[in-house]
Design a protein around this motif. Structure first.
Motif, PDB file in Angstrom:
ATOM      1  N   GLN A  41       0.811  -0.605  -0.027  1.00 57.70           N
ATOM      2  CA  GLN A  41       0.113   0.220  -0.098  1.00 57.70           C
ATOM      3  C   GLN A  41       0.545   1.233   0.325  1.00 57.70           C
ATOM      4  OE1 GLN A  41      -0.352  -2.394   1.802  1.00 57.70           O
ATOM      5  NE2 GLN A  41      -2.479  -2.734   2.854  1.00 57.70           N
ATOM      6  N   LEU A  42       2.015   1.392   0.651  1.00 61.28           N
ATOM      7  CA  LEU A  42       2.935   2.413   0.613  1.00 61.28           C
ATOM      8  C   LEU A  42       3.994   2.300  -0.515  1.00 61.28           C
ATOM      9  CD1 LEU A  42       4.082   2.659   4.753  1.00 61.28           C
ATOM     10  CD2 LEU A  42       2.430   3.891   3.723  1.00 61.28           C
ATOM     11  N   VAL A  43       3.568   1.826  -1.104  1.00 63.79           N
ATOM     12  CA  VAL A  43       4.652   1.631  -2.581  1.00 63.79           C
ATOM     13  C   VAL A  43       3.576   1.750  -3.395  1.00 63.79           C
ATOM     14  CG1 VAL A  43       5.233   0.505  -4.930  1.00 63.79           C
ATOM     15  CG2 VAL A  43       5.992   0.003  -2.169  1.00 63.79           C
ATOM     16  N   GLN A  44       2.181   1.935  -3.153  1.00 66.38           N
ATOM     17  CA  GLN A  44       1.154   1.985  -4.529  1.00 66.38           C
ATOM     18  C   GLN A  44       1.193   3.544  -4.037  1.00 66.38           C
ATOM     19  OE1 GLN A  44      -1.854   0.910  -6.391  1.00 66.38           O
ATOM     20  NE2 GLN A  44      -1.581   2.848  -7.543  1.00 66.38           N
ATOM     21  N   GLN A  45       1.809   3.605  -2.503  1.00 67.11           N
ATOM     22  CA  GLN A  45       1.396   5.539  -2.675  1.00 67.11           C
ATOM     23  C   GLN A  45       2.343   6.336  -3.331  1.00 67.11           C
ATOM     24  OE1 GLN A  45       0.708   6.827   2.032  1.00 67.11           O
ATOM     25  NE2 GLN A  45      -0.720   4.585   2.303  1.00 67.11           N
ATOM     26  N   GLY A  46       3.612   6.170  -3.056  1.00 65.12           N
ATOM     27  CA  GLY A  46       4.694   5.930  -3.348  1.00 65.12           C
ATOM     28  C   GLY A  46       4.748   6.237  -5.015  1.00 65.12           C
ATOM     29  N   TYR A  47       4.117   5.229  -5.644  1.00 66.95           N
ATOM     30  CA  TYR A  47       3.989   5.481  -7.515  1.00 66.95           C
ATOM     31  C   TYR A  47       2.463   6.094  -7.664  1.00 66.95           C
ATOM     32  CZ  TYR A  47       2.263   3.540 -11.935  1.00 66.95           C
ATOM     33  OH  TYR A  47       2.066   3.262 -12.760  1.00 66.95           O
ATOM     34  N   ASP A  48       1.827   6.741  -7.199  1.00 71.48           N
ATOM     35  CA  ASP A  48       0.432   7.472  -7.754  1.00 71.48           C
ATOM     36  C   ASP A  48       1.124   8.837  -7.223  1.00 71.48           C
ATOM     37  OD1 ASP A  48      -0.817   5.493  -7.331  1.00 71.48           O
ATOM     38  OD2 ASP A  48      -2.194   6.119  -4.871  1.00 71.48           O
ATOM     39  N   ALA A  49       2.355   9.745  -6.280  1.00 75.10           N
ATOM     40  CA  ALA A  49       3.235  10.623  -6.284  1.00 75.10           C
ATOM     41  C   ALA A  49       4.199  10.585  -7.304  1.00 75.10           C
ATOM     42  CB  ALA A  49       3.265  10.288  -4.711  1.00 75.10           C
ATOM     43  N   GLY A  50       4.235   9.319  -8.701  1.00 71.55           N
ATOM     44  CA  GLY A  50       5.024   9.510  -9.294  1.00 71.55           C
ATOM     45  C   GLY A  50       6.512   9.179  -9.586  1.00 71.55           C
ATOM     46  N   GLN A  51       6.479   8.513  -8.405  1.00 71.64           N
ATOM     47  CA  GLN A  51       7.651   7.305  -8.035  1.00 71.64           C
ATOM     48  C   GLN A  51       7.774   6.116  -8.950  1.00 71.64           C
ATOM     49  OE1 GLN A  51      10.756   8.355  -6.530  1.00 71.64           O
ATOM     50  NE2 GLN A  51      11.472   6.291  -7.205  1.00 71.64           N
ATOM     51  N   ALA A 222      14.183   7.963   5.049  1.00 76.67           N
ATOM     52  CA  ALA A 222      13.211   9.002   4.697  1.00 76.67           C
ATOM     53  C   ALA A 222      12.586   9.414   3.854  1.00 76.67           C
ATOM     54  CB  ALA A 222      14.635  10.036   3.757  1.00 76.67           C
ATOM     55  N   ILE A 223      11.679   8.286   2.936  1.00 80.59           N
ATOM     56  CA  ILE A 223      10.821   7.730   1.826  1.00 80.59           C
ATOM     57  C   ILE A 223       9.412   7.787   3.043  1.00 80.59           C
ATOM     58  CG2 ILE A 223       9.428   7.569  -0.496  1.00 80.59           C
ATOM     59  CD1 ILE A 223      12.067   7.093  -1.798  1.00 80.59           C
ATOM     60  N   PHE A 224       9.501   6.357   3.262  1.00 81.39           N
ATOM     61  CA  PHE A 224       8.982   5.817   4.497  1.00 81.39           C
ATOM     62  C   PHE A 224       8.534   4.901   5.450  1.00 81.39           C
ATOM     63  CE2 PHE A 224       9.273   3.590  -0.239  1.00 81.39           C
ATOM     64  CZ  PHE A 224       8.373   3.353  -0.896  1.00 81.39           C
ATOM     65  N   GLY A 225       9.644   6.280   6.060  1.00 82.72           N
ATOM     66  CA  GLY A 225       9.386   6.296   8.010  1.00 82.72           C
ATOM     67  C   GLY A 225      10.491   5.068   7.856  1.00 82.72           C
ATOM     68  N   SER A 226      10.900   5.554   9.312  1.00 77.54           N
ATOM     69  CA  SER A 226      11.372   3.966   9.798  1.00 77.54           C
ATOM     70  C   SER A 226      11.093   2.530   9.781  1.00 77.54           C
ATOM     71  CB  SER A 226      11.503   4.147  11.843  1.00 77.54           C
ATOM     72  OG  SER A 226      12.021   5.175  11.724  1.00 77.54           O
ATOM     73  N   ARG A 227      11.714   1.800   9.576  1.00 82.92           N
ATOM     74  CA  ARG A 227      10.848   0.039   9.493  1.00 82.92           C
ATOM     75  C   ARG A 227      10.530   0.024  10.766  1.00 82.92           C
ATOM     76  NH1 ARG A 227      16.738  -2.957   7.690  1.00 82.92           N
ATOM     77  NH2 ARG A 227      17.678  -1.426   6.776  1.00 82.92           N
TER      78      ARG A 227
END
Length: 228
Positions: A41-51, A222-227
């Motif tokens: 889901q977080l990868v999807q958010q990154g994708y939606d932001a253009g990554q 720095a993109i997705f937050g701490s593990r």
């Protein structure tokens, strides 16, 4: 709640500032978003932001996300973690790039297991530039033979080098390692027309990496937050 779009914007701004300072175009530096341990889901958010380029360290986790996000047809998956021999088939069958090839045995298996009907697997050689015994990667004197082998593999394309130098707070040490990588990279470029990628630098040292010729910065926390 973490704002991935804002974080991507911030990192891309840092890349642009560093590129300008190094008299380079920021277009020559790609951002690889390292999404290990993070849900699809977080990868999807990154994708939606253009990554579009995402890096994974763990084979099964990567395969699960790739299948979950198969509807994103222009997403590009990179494998950047250590490679075990028994996991090469999953890597060969599922990703577009692998940054961590460090021995001929692994290159041979990836070449044999990559489907002839899809584009060749893009390969960066991982270099143990600091010579640490605990770290994966080919030693400097092993790079030439490994590069030559990969260049002759039908289902692999030699694209460049990757390194993770020792963790040092001394910028002079970091710069020295990155400069060594830049020299190796330039040597490979003169030999192989396909070589165009120097994968080095993370959020804490991206400015030095860009100064030393990096073409791909790898950023996770720095993109997705701490593990988690």
């Amino acid at each position: 709640m973490i704002n991935i779009a804002a974080n991507l914007t911030k990192i891309n701004e840092e890349i642009e500032i560093a590129s300008n300072k190094a008299n380079r175009s920021s277009a020559t530096v790609s951002l690889l978003a390292v999404s290990k341990t993070k849900p699809s889901q977080l990868v999807q958010q990154g994708y939606d932001a253009g990554q579009r380029q995402f890096g994974e360290n763990y084979v099964q986790e990567a395969v699960d996300k790739i299948h979950e996000l198969a509807h994103l047809t222009d997403i590009c998956w990179h494998f950047i973690g250590p490679i075990q021999s028994n996991k090469t088939r999953l890597i060969a069958e599922n990703v577009s790039w692998v940054h961590s090839v460090d021995r001929i045995k692994i290159a041979k298996r990836l070449n044999e297991q990559r489907d002839n009907n899809i584009t060749p697997l893009n390969v960066c050689l991982q270099v143990n530039i600091s010579g640490e015994q605990s770290k994966s990667g080919a030693l400097i004197n092993e790079v030439a033979e490994l590069a030559d082998y990969i260049n002759n593999c039908e289902n692999l394309t030699l694209r460049g080098l990757m390194a993770i130098p020792e963790n040092s707070k001394d910028e002079a040490v970091t710069r020295k390692r990155f400069k060594q990588m830049q020299t190796l990279f330039n040597q490979l470029q003169h030999q192989y027309p396909s070589v165009d990628t120097l994968s080095m630098g993370m959020s804490g040292d991206l400015a030095i990496a860009i100064e030393c010729g990096s073409t791909m910065i790898r950023v996770g926390t720095a993109i997705f937050g701490s593990r988690s």
